[in-house]
Design a protein around this motif. Structure first.
Motif, PDB file in Angstrom:
ATOM      1  N   UNK A  32      26.555  55.021  42.931  1.00 12.55           N
ATOM      2  CA  UNK A  32      26.621  54.756  41.493  1.00 12.55           C
ATOM      3  C   UNK A  32      27.457  55.809  40.776  1.00 12.55           C
ATOM      4  N   UNK A  33      27.279  57.089  41.167  1.00 12.54           N
ATOM      5  CA  UNK A  33      27.999  58.172  40.494  1.00 12.54           C
ATOM      6  C   UNK A  33      29.511  58.084  40.707  1.00 12.54           C
ATOM      7  N   UNK A  34      29.939  57.451  41.803  1.00  9.33           N
ATOM      8  CA  UNK A  34      31.374  57.265  42.020  1.00  9.33           C
ATOM      9  C   UNK A  34      31.993  56.472  40.876  1.00  9.33           C
ATOM     10  N   UNK A  35      31.192  55.586  40.295  1.00  4.55           N
ATOM     11  CA  UNK A  35      31.688  54.781  39.189  1.00  4.55           C
ATOM     12  C   UNK A  35      32.016  55.602  37.959  1.00  4.55           C
ATOM     13  N   UNK A  36      31.353  56.756  37.803  1.00  2.82           N
ATOM     14  CA  UNK A  36      31.639  57.639  36.668  1.00  2.82           C
ATOM     15  C   UNK A  36      32.786  58.596  36.969  1.00  2.82           C
ATOM     16  N   UNK A  87      22.370  61.432  35.726  1.00  6.45           N
ATOM     17  CA  UNK A  87      22.323  62.316  34.563  1.00  6.45           C
ATOM     18  C   UNK A  87      23.411  62.006  33.545  1.00  6.45           C
ATOM     19  N   UNK A  88      24.301  61.052  33.878  1.00  2.00           N
ATOM     20  CA  UNK A  88      25.378  60.712  32.948  1.00  2.00           C
ATOM     21  C   UNK A  88      25.039  59.495  32.088  1.00  2.00           C
ATOM     22  N   UNK A  89      24.482  58.444  32.711  1.00  4.85           N
ATOM     23  CA  UNK A  89      24.201  57.229  31.945  1.00  4.85           C
ATOM     24  C   UNK A  89      22.725  56.872  31.888  1.00  4.85           C
ATOM     25  N   UNK A  90      21.891  57.584  32.657  1.00  2.00           N
ATOM     26  CA  UNK A  90      20.461  57.337  32.607  1.00  2.00           C
ATOM     27  C   UNK A  90      19.955  56.253  33.537  1.00  2.00           C
TER      28      UNK A  90
END
Length: 359
Positions: A174-178, A159-162
């Motif tokens: 993947x979300x850990x990267x944000x 929901x952050x980068x699509x």
């Protein structure tokens, strides 16, 4: 046939959780807590998680909220957990620690739940077979996730980068990267990573220069399979088109970065000199000029450069390459900005000719 690894386990943590009110079995603490809310208006007013009795429905609601909510948060990525044990278990994802080892093949994992899933790989009977590649699986869910490799289905979307991925575990990584702070840096180039394992994997690029992953379209070679996979998207016929200029991009992330050219957004700033950039990778490369680290060395004269692009430009002084050619007078240059400066001289000539015609 090999005994089921799960049945063979004597770990009490594998046992199902049951509601203290209705004895319903729940697969995890989270499921049990959600289920317990269904008993808030129950006449007995018992907590389904711990069995504590309350005098009113309001007291029970307050108890569930205060005693059984996720209050333990990770100071790296911010993810919350119900217990300290859950938090400590999660922390191994950041430290790179792999304490749970398979007693059959000795492969190690960060989470006990992942080890339990891995043990099923040693079970001989795998009834669920892929119709495309004939790979077999113990669980139907494993086959369902695997089949997305062939169908291209990616139902989980960040929901952050699509960005979309094929399974929930990949989305979590993947979300850990944000959210996470990249605390582990490469000792050679300074690139930062979330885990020490990722940093060590990256450092092999500097020590082992063999590019073994070859693109079968353009024959370009890469150090890792991940780099090759990202590159192959540039050859894909399916492009996401920019609404401003019509350029085709290989992914939503590439489109998002490209749009910054049109919006003028430059969110990545250098803390040393204040320069701003529209791409994190460009900022990372720029920071090397301040660090003093120059890992790219010319094999002819020994000159060291902070960035690979600088070394590429420098090598043209040795090989005579001049890739930037003027379309008016055929004069060639080693760098693009030199060609742009040169082209202004032709613009001046054109203006002088126009002025001469008017007079």
């Amino acid at each position: 046939m090999m005994q089921s690894p799960l049945k063979a386990s004597t770990d009490n943590s594998d046992a199902p959780l049951s509601c203290k009110v209705c004895r319903a079995l729940c697969g995890s603490t989270n499921v049990l807590i959600k289920h317990s809310w269904s008993h808030v208006d129950d006449p007995e007013r018992l907590c389904g998680v711990c069995g504590e009795e309350k005098e009113s429905a309001e007291e029970l609601k307050s108890h569930l909220h205060q005693s059984h909510q996720k209050t333990h948060s990770c100071n790296i990525c911010g993810k919350c957990f119900l217990t300290v044990v859950g938090l400590n278990r999660h922390a191994t994802l950041h430290t790179g620690e792999r304490p749970y080892k398979c007693d059959i093949c000795h492969k190690a994992y960060t989470l006990k739940s992942t080890l339990r899933l891995h043990r099923w790989e040693h079970v001989e009977e795998k009834p669920h077979k892929c119709d495309v590649c004939n790979q077999s699986f113990v669980f139907k869910q494993q086959l369902r996730i695997h089949s997305r490799i062939h169908t291209g289905e990616k139902p989980y979307r960040c929901d952050e980068c699509g960005k979309s991925v094929s399974d929930f575990r990949s989305l979590s990584r993947h979300k850990l990267g944000h959210a996470g702070e990249k605390r582990y840096s490469c000792q050679v180039c300074g690139k930062r990573f979330l885990t020490p394992g990722k940093a060590k994997q990256h450092e092999k690029i500097h020590t082992d220069r063999d590019k073994t992953h070859l693109c079968d379209v353009c024959c370009k070679a890469f150090h890792t399979g991940g780099q090759l996979k990202a590159h192959l998207k540039t050859h894909s016929e399916e492009k996401i088109v920019c609404s401003e200029c019509g350029k085709g991009l290989s992914s939503q992330g590439a489109l998002r970065r490209h749009m910054m050219i049109h919006t003028g957004e430059r969110p990545y700033g250098c803390s040393d000199c204040g320069r701003t950039f529209n791409c994190r990778n460009i900022l990372r490369a720029h920071l090397k000029t301040h660090s003093g680290i120059k890992p790219f060395v010319c094999g002819v004269c020994g000159k060291a450069c902070a960035r690979k692009e600088h070394l590429t430009v420098h090598m043209r002084t040795h090989n005579g390459e001049r890739p930037y050619q003027c379309t008016v007078c055929d004069k060639a240059f080693t760098q693009s900005h030199c060609l742009k400066t040169h082209m202004r001289s032709h613009q001046g000539e054109e203006q002088s000719a126009v002025d001469g015609q008017k007079s």
